[in-house]
Write a protein that holds these residues in place. Sequence first.
Motif, PDB file in Angstrom:
ATOM      1  N   ASP A 118       0.835  -1.203   0.000  1.00  0.00           N
ATOM      2  CA  ASP A 118       0.000   0.000   0.000  1.00  0.00           C
ATOM      3  C   ASP A 118       0.873   1.257   0.000  1.00  0.00           C
ATOM      4  O   ASP A 118       0.604   2.211  -0.734  1.00  0.00           O
ATOM      5  N   HIS A 143      -4.337  -7.623   1.143  1.00  0.00           N
ATOM      6  CA  HIS A 143      -5.759  -7.652   1.492  1.00  0.00           C
ATOM      7  C   HIS A 143      -6.368  -6.282   1.753  1.00  0.00           C
ATOM      8  O   HIS A 143      -7.575  -6.187   2.024  1.00  0.00           O
ATOM      9  N   THR A 145      -7.935  -2.596   0.743  1.00  0.00           N
ATOM     10  CA  THR A 145      -8.790  -2.227  -0.383  1.00  0.00           C
ATOM     11  C   THR A 145      -7.969  -1.778  -1.585  1.00  0.00           C
ATOM     12  O   THR A 145      -8.242  -2.166  -2.730  1.00  0.00           O
ATOM     13  N   SER A 146      -6.934  -0.977  -1.317  1.00  0.00           N
ATOM     14  CA  SER A 146      -6.093  -0.482  -2.408  1.00  0.00           C
ATOM     15  C   SER A 146      -5.399  -1.611  -3.154  1.00  0.00           C
ATOM     16  O   SER A 146      -5.122  -1.501  -4.361  1.00  0.00           O
ATOM     17  N   ILE A 148      -6.503  -5.028  -3.112  1.00  0.00           N
ATOM     18  CA  ILE A 148      -7.512  -5.860  -3.777  1.00  0.00           C
ATOM     19  C   ILE A 148      -7.766  -5.293  -5.171  1.00  0.00           C
ATOM     20  O   ILE A 148      -7.924  -6.038  -6.147  1.00  0.00           O
ATOM     21  N   ASP A 149      -7.762  -3.957  -5.280  1.00  0.00           N
ATOM     22  CA  ASP A 149      -8.002  -3.301  -6.566  1.00  0.00           C
ATOM     23  C   ASP A 149      -6.936  -3.619  -7.605  1.00  0.00           C
ATOM     24  O   ASP A 149      -7.199  -3.518  -8.811  1.00  0.00           O
ATOM     25  N   PHE A 155      -9.984  -9.292  -7.299  1.00  0.00           N
ATOM     26  CA  PHE A 155     -11.034  -8.380  -7.741  1.00  0.00           C
ATOM     27  C   PHE A 155     -11.980  -9.009  -8.768  1.00  0.00           C
ATOM     28  O   PHE A 155     -13.108  -8.557  -8.937  1.00  0.00           O
ATOM     29  N   GLU A 159     -15.789  -6.703  -7.143  1.00  0.00           N
ATOM     30  CA  GLU A 159     -16.440  -5.647  -7.920  1.00  0.00           C
ATOM     31  C   GLU A 159     -15.840  -5.468  -9.309  1.00  0.00           C
ATOM     32  O   GLU A 159     -16.260  -4.587 -10.062  1.00  0.00           O
TER      33      GLU A 159
END
Length: 470
Positions: A118, A143, A145-146, A148-149, A155, A159
């Motif tokens: 990150d 893991h 959010t940044s 996972i994207d 991903f 989403e």
Amino acid sequence: MRPEPRSRDETLALRRRLVGSSCKLFFSNDPVKIVKAKGQYMYDENGRQYLDCINNVAHVGHCHPAIVKAAHEQSQLLNTNSRYLHDNLVDYAERLSKTLPGKLCTFYFLNSGSEANDLALRLARQYTKHEDVIVLDHAYHGHLTSLIDISPYKFRNLEGQKEWVHVAPVPDTYRGIYREDHEDSVTAYANEVKNIIEQAQKRGRKIAAFFAESLPSVGGQIIPPAGYFQKAAEHVRKAGGIFIADEIQVGFGRVGKHFWAFQLQGEDFVPDIVTMGKPIGNGHPIACVATTTEIAEAFAATGVEYFNTFGGNPVSCAIGLAVLDVIEKEHLQAHATEVGNFLTELLKEQKMKHPIIGDVRGSGLFIGVDLIKDQAERTPATAEAEYLVTRLKEEYILLSTDGPGRNVLKFKPPMCFNKEDARYVVGTIDKLLTGSTNKNCLKECCCWTALKSMLSLLFRGAKRAKDGRY
């Protein structure tokens, strides 16, 4: 205190009640309860010994006495944050700097590989003033959010792909789009990156970084062809981006020939950022980001302090120093080369004997065995791989699978794994494969394994309904 240890079933019942069901167990239909470990061996509640072939976190061996001693002694003296001066922090940074190319001379200390990746993403965006990231297909970088994207492995089940994320094909010369018979797979795979950049620029996008595991692990224990990173980095840097090498799975001498896996690409390749985690602390939560002075200064120019409460604390740094000491004193990098080559040769002998083994690839003690249903199409033998891993567990060998087809046996053992261990594992694999060749026994066993899994799920569902948990 509890008067006596819980049984495995009691522990399992509590876990199912108290811990989120998305936190998966190895061998979920019949999990192992581990109560202690030493070196390359783990022990269950009944004292049964398992050979650990997959735990690259316990890098120099489970519960290594030198690591335990370093943690204990520093914990008795001081553990606080990095806003105070302490020798351990600078000693550790200096030691790490001696393992890396000269331009990677600025360090940030954190607690996990996810935190490191990150921060690397933040550094890249601040330095380049760009947003977009190129990643390899099937990649997993953490893991948060940044992350996972930028992890297709994750991903695609959530989403989907963000507009600022671009996915390049994995440079896999066994089952990728350019294989071992291609006249120049290095240039071909690098040109895929070039094409991605050109298409992104046509849409007004700007590339901040190419983010890649030095050896893709979740993607199937892949060894990118030498020279690929150089050519990909050339295209990325020309577009104003930088190259980030994720060494969280494979650093610290695991590949044998070199201390860092990115060095397998050649002496002329140097990333702009390197991230470290997992083996760095032998199980203690430490992570690190190494970068250039220029990138670090651009990050500092925002005027916003970077502070990590536990990152670089005296205990963590003492443990990190101890890990480096053990790698050096026990010659574990050379050991990884010797034992890794030995294990690879044994596995290649099995490839000649058993058609289900399509490919054996690796470096040092990072090895993948690609199981296939047929030689022509190289169809992933997913069920067969699951069956083999389950049977190996019954023989007290812990191994697991990776790759998009979950058909690649992955070897990432503690670095103290030895030749006798290698003989034992390969001998057992041979025994299981040989015993499964008659009358399509392996196929039948895979069907039975799948049926057992289905019955287990139905049983759990019925039990939850009975207990009123639905």
